[in-house]
Design an enzyme around this catalytic site. Structure first.
Site, PDB file in Angstrom:
ATOM      1  N   SER A 100     -10.174  -0.286   7.052  1.00  0.00           N
ATOM      2  CA  SER A 100      -9.618  -0.117   5.708  1.00  0.00           C
ATOM      3  C   SER A 100      -8.919  -1.334   5.129  1.00  0.00           C
ATOM      4  O   SER A 100      -8.498  -1.314   3.980  1.00  0.00           O
ATOM      5  CB  SER A 100      -8.656   1.072   5.681  1.00  0.00           C
ATOM      6  N   LYS A 149       0.848  -1.196   0.000  1.00  0.00           N
ATOM      7  CA  LYS A 149       0.000   0.000   0.000  1.00  0.00           C
ATOM      8  C   LYS A 149       0.880   1.242   0.000  1.00  0.00           C
ATOM      9  O   LYS A 149       1.912   1.285   0.686  1.00  0.00           O
ATOM     10  CB  LYS A 149      -0.928  -0.024   1.220  1.00  0.00           C
ATOM     11  N   SER A 208      -9.704   2.189   2.822  1.00  0.00           N
ATOM     12  CA  SER A 208      -8.790   2.881   1.926  1.00  0.00           C
ATOM     13  C   SER A 208      -7.843   1.943   1.175  1.00  0.00           C
ATOM     14  O   SER A 208      -7.192   2.356   0.216  1.00  0.00           O
ATOM     15  CB  SER A 208      -7.960   3.899   2.721  1.00  0.00           C
TER      16      SER A 208
END
Length: 489
Positions: free
Chosen positions: A177, A78, A153
């Site tokens: 997330s 990420k 996210s």
């Protein structure tokens, strides 16, 4: 060569150890798969092809250790986890040109395990959002239906795994997330106990809530990944000095005698009927496997969203002060004074959602409002934690939905912040209490995956994996694939 993108970590490991394929073969095949599917999924911000192939070639020369299942395995990262000499943007214009000079601790562990980082994954800007639509760079799509959001996210981390671009990724979870995008994409996502995995080198959103965790297509793969990234880190003041058990040790399918709680609040108003039905069926599956499942109450969980957005936004407004146009990142060119540098750089560099949360947090911390908002939120957070403590005196695990709905359409909620915030109501209390939580596939509604959330006691991820694996073995939801991975329409 067989379709490597559809195989589990253990299957890939066996091929590597037997020398049917090399780490270089697997890495090349991974980039071929990414290039083939990226126009459909849009999961990656930055690819790391040259360095990944160098790492793979060096590993082939060294040899793959039979005892290390993760050696030679491609992994996506990420883009809010800092990576030395590799662009790290947090999906924000503010960091469009930021190339770190050091690695996050989890990256050190990735390299120690001989994994191959293949690139940085798209996300909501600074991890603020639930659909990955606030990214400055691109719009990631759901692996099952490209008209739907992938969740957020960690939307890029989830969609890339679900689409078979990579077998494993790292995401971060501040209020759901990892779990919500895992649910939306029909994969396994684990948010470990706060302190289990080092946050050193994670671009902070909300320091008391953020946690890094793995996303995979199976429970066993996920347990192997958590083994590798867990552990105490002296560079992280919130890191827990707890020993790391082997999270794969209890993957037996055995559930007899386990006590599972099902909070009535997690099946109340706002939960889609098909999701409620899937969770009740999951409870019945656990009963058939020999566990006891009983209804309980978590009365203060209804305040979770309000508490979260005060605490998270307050911590975000503090953490994001460092992005000022002076030291690194975006700087406005249209400036006359020092004040212009600050105001214009931040106004132009941050997106709408990030600005909204900075303003909300600054208000909550301001003189005259601190006691009414931030302090009160902290007190209610304690009550939420005490609710969980009470339940865990009598139960081993808590189950419920990962999200109140399946993946919704791109553009459907982006202009309705309240609807977006409320979609995290089932995952947020876990972060507020610092507990571990995971999402596993548990059904379908309208052709889209439903996630079952499993919540454990502090530092008891092992029992969560045990239950998740038993459920996975007793059902076939994890075997279903999106069309992009070869599944039927």
């Amino acid at each position: 060569m067989t379709k490597l993108y559809d195989k589990s970590l253990v299957e890939l490991h066996d091929l590597l150890v037997s020398k049917e394929i090399t780490a270089t073969d697997l890495t090349r095949a991974t980039f071929d798969r990414i290039k083939e599917t990226e126009p459909t999924v849009d999961a990656f911000i930055t690819l790391n092809e040259a360095k990944a192939l160098d790492l793979a070639k060096a590993l082939d020369l060294k040899g793959i250790s039979e005892s290390n299942v993760l050696a030679g395995i491609p992994i996506g990262i990420k883009d809010n986890i800092v990576t030395k000499d590799l662009l790290t943007t947090a999906a924000s214009k503010m960091l469009y040109n930021f190339t770190p000079i050091y690695d996050a601790t989890v990256m050190d562990k990735v390299y120690q395990a001989d994994m191959i980082p293949v690139g940085k994954l798209n996300m909501d800007e600074f991890a603020m959002g639930g659909s990955s639509e606030t990214s400055y760079f691109k719009l990631t799509k759901n692996a099952w239906d490209q008209t739907k959001v992938p969740g957020g996210s960690s939307g890029g981390s989830a969609a890339a795994v679900a689409a078979g671009q990579i077998p494993l990724s790292l995401g971060t979870d501040t209020g759901g997330s990892i779990r919500q995008p895992a649910a939306f994409n029909g994969i396994v996502g684990m948010k470990p106990t706060y302190g289990r995995v080092s946050r050193y080198g994670l671009i902070a959103f909300s320091s008391s809530l953020d946690q890094i965790g793995p996303l995979t297509r199976s429970v066993q793969d996920n347990a192997f990944a958590l083994n590798a990234i867990s552990g105490y880190d002296e560079k992280d003041g919130t890191s827990a000095g707890r020993s790391v058990p082997d999270f794969t040790a209890k993957l037996t399918g055995e559930m007899k005698g386990m006590r599972i709680a099902l909070p009535k609040e997690y099946l109340g108003e706002g939960i889609q009927p098909e999701i409620k039905e899937a969770i009740l069926k999951a409870a019945e599956t656990f009963r058939q496997l020999g566990a006891t499942v009983e209804e309980v109450s978590l009365p203060h969980s209804k305040y979770g969203v309000a508490v979260y957005y005060i605490i998270a936004s307050s911590e975000a407004s503090t953490n994001l002060q460092r992005f000022d146009g002076i030291r690194f990142g975006y700087r406005s060119e249209d400036v006359q004074t020092l004040e212009d540098v600050y105001i214009k750089s931040r106004s132009e560099g941050f997106g709408t959602e990030v600005k909204r949360r900075i303003m909300l947090g600054s208000f909550s911390l301001s003189s005259g409002f601190y006691d009414a908002y931030f302090k009160k939120a902290g007190q209610v957070r304690t009550l939420i934690k005490q609710d969980f403590d009470q339940v865990f005196q009598d139960f081993d695990l808590i189950i419920g939905p990962s999200a109140p709905n399946v993946a919704y359409g791109i553009g459907e909620n982006i202009n309705d912040p309240l609807a977006m915030y409320l979609s995290d109501l089932l995952t947020i209390p876990v972060n507020l209490a610092g507990l571990p939580g995971m999402s596993i596939p548990a059904g379908f509604s309208e052709g889209l995956p439903i996630g079952l959330q499993i919540i454990g006691k502090h530092f008891d991820e092992q029992t969560m994996y045990q239950a998740a694996y038993a459920f996975e073995q007793a059902t076939d939801f994890h075997t279903k694939k999106p069309v992009i991975l070869g599944g039927g329409k």
